[in-house]
Motif scaffolding. Structure first.
Motif, short mmCIF file in Angstrom:
data_model
loop_
_atom_site.label_atom_id
_atom_site.label_comp_id
_atom_site.label_asym_id
_atom_site.label_seq_id
_atom_site.Cartn_x
_atom_site.Cartn_y
_atom_site.Cartn_z
N LEU A 132 28.41 -123.01 -27.02
CA LEU A 132 28.21 -123.35 -25.61
C LEU A 132 27.36 -122.30 -24.89
CD1 LEU A 132 31.79 -124.65 -24.81
CD2 LEU A 132 29.70 -126.00 -25.04
N HIS A 133 27.49 -121.04 -25.28
CA HIS A 133 26.65 -120.00 -24.70
C HIS A 133 25.18 -120.24 -25.04
CE1 HIS A 133 25.18 -116.08 -23.45
NE2 HIS A 133 24.67 -115.91 -24.66
N LEU A 134 24.91 -120.65 -26.27
CA LEU A 134 23.53 -120.94 -26.67
C LEU A 134 23.00 -122.18 -25.95
CD1 LEU A 134 23.78 -120.25 -30.52
CD2 LEU A 134 22.69 -118.83 -28.78
N VAL A 135 23.87 -123.16 -25.73
CA VAL A 135 23.46 -124.35 -24.97
C VAL A 135 23.07 -123.95 -23.56
CG1 VAL A 135 24.27 -126.51 -23.96
CG2 VAL A 135 24.81 -125.97 -26.33
N GLU A 136 23.87 -123.09 -22.93
CA GLU A 136 23.56 -122.63 -21.58
C GLU A 136 22.27 -121.81 -21.55
OE1 GLU A 136 25.89 -120.32 -17.96
OE2 GLU A 136 26.16 -119.66 -20.03
N SER A 137 22.01 -121.03 -22.60
CA SER A 137 20.81 -120.21 -22.65
C SER A 137 19.55 -121.05 -22.75
CB SER A 137 20.88 -119.24 -23.84
OG SER A 137 22.00 -118.39 -23.74
N THR A 138 19.62 -122.15 -23.50
CA THR A 138 18.45 -123.00 -23.69
C THR A 138 18.37 -124.12 -22.66
OG1 THR A 138 19.71 -124.30 -25.31
CG2 THR A 138 18.32 -122.53 -26.16
N ILE A 143 26.97 -126.12 -17.31
CA ILE A 143 28.26 -125.56 -16.91
C ILE A 143 29.29 -125.83 -18.00
CG2 ILE A 143 30.12 -125.64 -15.21
CD1 ILE A 143 28.06 -126.55 -13.16
N TYR A 144 30.08 -124.83 -18.35
CA TYR A 144 31.16 -125.04 -19.32
C TYR A 144 32.31 -124.09 -19.01
CZ TYR A 144 29.72 -120.77 -21.82
OH TYR A 144 29.42 -119.48 -22.15
N ASP A 145 33.48 -124.47 -19.47
CA ASP A 145 34.66 -123.63 -19.28
C ASP A 145 35.62 -123.90 -20.42
OD1 ASP A 145 36.43 -121.83 -18.15
OD2 ASP A 145 37.42 -123.37 -16.94
N ILE A 146 36.09 -122.84 -21.06
CA ILE A 146 37.06 -122.94 -22.15
C ILE A 146 38.35 -122.27 -21.71
CG2 ILE A 146 37.57 -122.37 -24.55
CD1 ILE A 146 34.61 -122.25 -25.09
N GLN A 147 39.45 -122.99 -21.81
CA GLN A 147 40.76 -122.44 -21.49
C GLN A 147 41.51 -122.14 -22.79
OE1 GLN A 147 42.04 -121.76 -18.43
NE2 GLN A 147 40.09 -122.34 -17.49
N THR A 148 42.07 -120.95 -22.90
CA THR A 148 42.81 -120.56 -24.09
C THR A 148 44.19 -120.04 -23.68
OG1 THR A 148 41.88 -118.32 -24.01
CG2 THR A 148 40.71 -119.95 -25.35
N CYS A 149 45.05 -119.85 -24.66
CA CYS A 149 46.37 -119.27 -24.43
C CYS A 149 46.68 -118.35 -25.60
CB CYS A 149 47.44 -120.35 -24.28
SG CYS A 149 47.64 -121.40 -25.74
N VAL A 164 29.24 -129.72 -19.02
CA VAL A 164 28.29 -130.69 -18.49
C VAL A 164 26.89 -130.10 -18.64
CG1 VAL A 164 28.71 -129.78 -16.16
CG2 VAL A 164 27.52 -131.96 -16.43
N PHE A 165 25.98 -130.89 -19.20
CA PHE A 165 24.62 -130.43 -19.43
C PHE A 165 23.82 -130.42 -18.13
CE2 PHE A 165 25.74 -132.37 -23.62
CZ PHE A 165 25.76 -131.19 -24.34
N SER A 166 22.82 -129.54 -18.07
CA SER A 166 22.01 -129.43 -16.86
C SER A 166 21.26 -130.73 -16.57
CB SER A 166 21.01 -128.28 -17.02
OG SER A 166 20.15 -128.49 -18.14
N ALA A 167 20.86 -131.46 -17.62
CA ALA A 167 20.15 -132.72 -17.41
C ALA A 167 21.03 -133.74 -16.70
CB ALA A 167 19.67 -133.28 -18.74
N SER A 168 22.34 -133.72 -17.01
CA SER A 168 23.27 -134.64 -16.34
C SER A 168 23.43 -134.27 -14.87
CB SER A 168 24.62 -134.60 -17.05
OG SER A 168 24.52 -135.05 -18.38
N ILE A 169 23.45 -132.97 -14.58
CA ILE A 169 23.56 -132.51 -13.19
C ILE A 169 22.33 -132.95 -12.39
CG2 ILE A 169 23.69 -130.49 -11.71
CD1 ILE A 169 25.23 -129.09 -13.95
#
Length: 216
Positions: A132-138, A143-149, A164-169
């Protein structure tokens, strides 16, 4: 297995390897030596004619282990290929190798082969944040968010995901003002539900908006 006999390794060290037929009275024998600084071996002497009886030849299926089948089948599952279903493996192995295997061994073979060819699911979750970080870089503005426990043993566990991809926004403002949300059950080792929000563009086509992974 294809030649319907079983062999055993009589000697094996850094300098040589000797393989013989499982029947001590059979003359089948291969003697090979290792090349220095190389993984290759050179066959020095070989006797390929079998003189063993039928009872010894019938043991050829002993080496039909899950690991051996996995190595033979990896090409069928590599590069995103669907591969052979577990229920189809016994028939395929019988026709190609003359070996009868149970459904349990076929299932274990498929699981081992898929892990070797594609990686296991634990590795997939491990690389999820990197992907997801690479997707955001390119794709800036993604926007993304990962919830962990954290469990009782101190291990970090995946819980929820949204992206959500930037193209969708960018395309959202051109859509009809109706949003449809649907979900599908994930059937892997770790259960969950993949949900998706979609809209409709001016050409009456489905336009994906956002995705999430939740428990139910």
């Amino acid at each position: 297995m294809k030649r319907l006999f079983k062999f055993r390794i009589g000697k094996s060290d850094k300098g040589r390897v000797i393989a013989t037929c499982v029947d001590k009275n059979c003359g089948w024998r291969v003697y090979a030596t290792n090349h220095p600084n190389s993984q290759n071996v050179e066959i020095k002497t070989v006797t390929l004619k079998h003189t063993c009886d039928v009872s010894s030849k019938s043991k050829y299926g002993v080496k039909a282990t899950t690991k051996i089948f996995s190595e033979l089948l990896q090409a069928k599952f590599a590069n995103g290929k669907r591969g052979t279903r577990a229920c189809e493996l016994p028939e395929m192995v019988l026709s190609e190798l003359n070996v009868t295997i149970s459904y349990i061994k076929a299932w274990n073979t498929k699981e081992l082969t898929m892990n070797a060819a594609r990686g296991n699911e634990e590795e997939g979750y491990h690389f999820l944040a990197t992907y997801l970080h690479l997707v955001e870089s390119t794709n800036p503005r993604t926007i993304y968010d990962i919830q962990t426990c954290v469990d009782k043993k101190g291990n970090t566990k995946f819980k929820y995901l949204f992206f959500v991809f930037s193209a969708s926004i960018s395309g959202f403002k051109y859509l009809r003002k109706v949003i449809v949300i649907d979900g599908t059950t994930m059937k892997g080792k770790y259960k969950g539900c993949l949900v998706a929000a979609s809209g409709q563009d001016g050409n009456m086509h489905i336009f994906p908006l956002a995705f999430g992974v939740v428990e139910v």
